[in-house]
Design an enzyme around this catalytic site. Structure first.
Site, mmCIF file in Angstrom:
data_model
loop_
_atom_site.group_PDB
_atom_site.id
_atom_site.type_symbol
_atom_site.label_atom_id
_atom_site.label_comp_id
_atom_site.label_asym_id
_atom_site.label_seq_id
_atom_site.Cartn_x
_atom_site.Cartn_y
_atom_site.Cartn_z
ATOM 1 N N GLY A 96 0.687 -1.205 -0.120
ATOM 2 C CA GLY A 96 -0.026 0.089 0.072
ATOM 3 C C GLY A 96 0.961 1.396 -0.136
ATOM 4 N N SER A 151 3.159 4.443 1.421
ATOM 5 C CA SER A 151 4.039 4.606 2.335
ATOM 6 C C SER A 151 3.374 5.143 3.656
ATOM 7 C CB SER A 151 5.197 5.660 1.865
ATOM 8 O OG SER A 151 5.859 5.230 0.927
ATOM 9 N N GLY A 184 2.050 2.051 5.379
ATOM 10 C CA GLY A 184 3.301 1.233 5.890
ATOM 11 C C GLY A 184 4.056 1.724 6.803
ATOM 12 N N GLU A 187 5.728 -3.610 1.215
ATOM 13 C CA GLU A 187 6.081 -3.020 -0.158
ATOM 14 C C GLU A 187 5.200 -1.921 -0.686
ATOM 15 O OE1 GLU A 187 6.133 -1.893 -3.643
ATOM 16 O OE2 GLU A 187 4.411 -3.143 -3.817
ATOM 17 N N CYS A 238 2.107 0.768 -8.345
ATOM 18 C CA CYS A 238 3.314 1.294 -7.544
ATOM 19 C C CYS A 238 4.501 1.485 -8.479
ATOM 20 C CB CYS A 238 3.686 0.332 -6.287
ATOM 21 S SG CYS A 238 3.958 -1.347 -6.814
#
Length: 516
Positions: free
Chosen positions: A247, A249, A252, A269, A303
């Site tokens: 997903g 940043s 994350g 990731e 991404c």
């Protein structure tokens, strides 16, 4: 599937074992009767309601994780090649359902049909990779300094793996993680994006017979559909030793922090702000094709989407003209119609973010040279279609430094290769990168320690389209995780070093003498 053909949609759902109203929790072959709030899935292609899913409650979640932990006790003892045989059969059943699942992926996400098929092919490919891996979970043998001793390492499964996936690849990312986890001896609890729940349900419907026919313990492969709270429960749950999250940043950071607080592991990731450097020695036609797919493919919702184009000043005017001409030829429309190149964004919120980003970059001094409109009229009634946009900008602009999940391509000029690399690396993210040049001095520098700081660095191909065989992931704000190929499997296992004394003495390491 022609536009708005309800019969075709019903047929696709029926082929995949889906209904208009579905349960959102599965333990492998059994669907739990859940009582959580409903999630409505609308297609961004035409705004139609595809289906309804009843999501999990906290009680449902706890049952699933307990069942998964119990199933792990049995699954870990199954020989790895036998686990690989189950995955081989899973790959075969996805081959059988490639066309209808590809249609559903296209219809629920908005990506064009060929990309939907390509995503299902990724599921098949990672199954093939995992089958071979099931006989190659190697450990090293080391030389002991002590006489009469043997030293080696081996790898053991971790336990229950939590998977949090995003809407843009609603089946492939699950497969990257779960198929490797299965051959490694782990069990899986998957929380898919609530924006694409039917794709997740279809995956579990497809594999159910394989699990049943092979007597796979109930609870090895689990699905838990729900909102962000499912992810929060996972991250705080000590019963889940590894959380793999795909997903943004920002997401994350929240996942990594929560998991680290309990000393768990996370595989992240996250976002990309990917750039292509185009030098004066580039094949400009080759570069143009790569940029077009990299920047406009999946409507900019990968991404690995190309978001920045760093062009040598001497070829900048020529390439900009070629690029603008190519953008004018992009065919935008319903993703299941033949000949489409760009489908819709996932929802109207994504459209607003697209518009807001362009307003901000213009306020910073950016110049839109093509596109940027929200499309209206026949065929665009869902309100999710936009025209891919080209913007002349500066690398330090705040919006250029961020990842906007939409088809916005920023053009930047450079004079020297050192300057280009500095621009390239001068963003917080570090996922994918590329250079187009026929000059080996330029390409080798780009791949050297002085070059790209990304997890993926390509020469004369674009930033999108990574293959299964290589480890996928990036550095910096991209999270540092690696999925898919190479030795990414090690993330799903724990390393154990073993030393065996086959002599009659007990020498100590480092020559230590300890006598009684």
């Amino acid at each position: 599937m022609p536009v708005n053909d309800k019969y075709q949609l019903e047929q696709t759902l029926q082929e995949l074992g889906l209904k208009r109203i579905n349960k959102g929790v599965c333990t492998g072959t059994k669907w739990m009767d859940v009582k959580g709030d409903r999630i409505d899935s609308y297609s961004p292609a035409d705004g139609e309601l595809i289906g309804i899913v009843n999501q999990a409650t906290k009680l449902d979640y706890d049952k699933i994780v307990k069942n998964s932990a119990d199933a792990f006790i049995r699954w870990r003892t199954v020989p790895a090649p036998r686990r690989g045989e189950v995955v081989r059969q899973i790959g075969n059943v996805f081959r059988k359902y490639k066309e209808p699942l590809g249609k559903l992926v296209s219809y629920e996400t908005g990506k064009i049909y060929q990309e939907g098929l390509g995503e299902v092919q990724e599921v098949i490919d990672i199954c093939d990779f995992a089958v071979g891996l099931s006989r190659q979970l190697y450990g090293n043998t080391m030389q002991s300094e002590r006489p009469g001793h043997r030293m080696y390492e081996q790898w053991h499964p971790l336990g229950t793996i939590g998977i949090i996936s995003a809407f843009n690849f609603p089946v492939a990312v699950w497969a990257w993680n779960s198929m490797l986890a299965l051959v490694c001896g782990d069990t899986v609890v998957w929380k898919p994006s609530e924006k694409t729940p039917l794709c997740a349900i279809a995956c579990h419907s497809i594999v159910a017979d394989v699990l049943s026919e092979n007597d796979v313990p109930e609870g090895v492969l689990n699905l838990v559909i729900g909102d962000f709270r499912i992810g929060e429960w996972m991250c705080a749950d000590k019963r889940i030793p590894l959380v793999s999250a795909t997903g943004s940043s920002r997401m994350g950071i929240a996942v990594g922090t929560a998991v680290a607080n309990r000393l768990g592991r996370s595989l992240l990731e996250l976002g990309g702000n990917n750039a292509i450097i185009i030098t004066e020695h580039a094949d400009l036609d080759l570069a143009l094709r790569a940029v077009l797919f990299g920047a406009a493919g999946t409507a900019g919702q990968r991404c690995t989407t190309t978001r920045r184009l760093i062009i040598k000043n001497t070829v900048y005017p020529m390439f900009k003209e070629k690029l603008e001409r190519a953008y004018k030829q992009l065919v935008i429309g319903h993703p299941l119609e033949k000949g489409m190149m760009v489908g819709p964004l996932i929802d109207k919120q994504a459209v607003r973010l697209f518009e807001d980003a362009l307003k901000e970059v213009k306020a910073e001094g950016g110049k839109i040279i093509y596109g940027g409109e929200v499309l209206k009229g026949k065929g665009y009634e869902s309100g999710c279609y936009v025209r891919p946009c080209i913007v002349e900008a500066k690398n330090h602009f705040r919006k250029v430094q961020e990842e906007t999940f939409a088809p916005i391509l920023y053009l930047l000029k450079y004079s020297t290769l050192d300057e280009a690399i500095e621009l390239h690396n001068g963003v917080p993210q570090g996922l994918s990168s590329a250079i187009f040049s026929k000059n080996i001095l330029e390409t080798e520098k780009f791949l050297s320690q002085e070059g790209s700081d990304c997890g993926i660095a390509n020469v004369n191909i674009g930033t999108s389209g990574a293959e299964i065989g290589g480890a996928f992931g990036g550095e910096k704000d991209t999270g540092g995780g690696r999925e898919s190929g190479s030795d990414a499997w090690k993330a799903y296992m724990r390393r154990q070093t073993n030393t065996i004394n086959y002599g009659n003495e007990l020498p100590l390491a480092q020559g230590i003498k300890f006598t009684v």
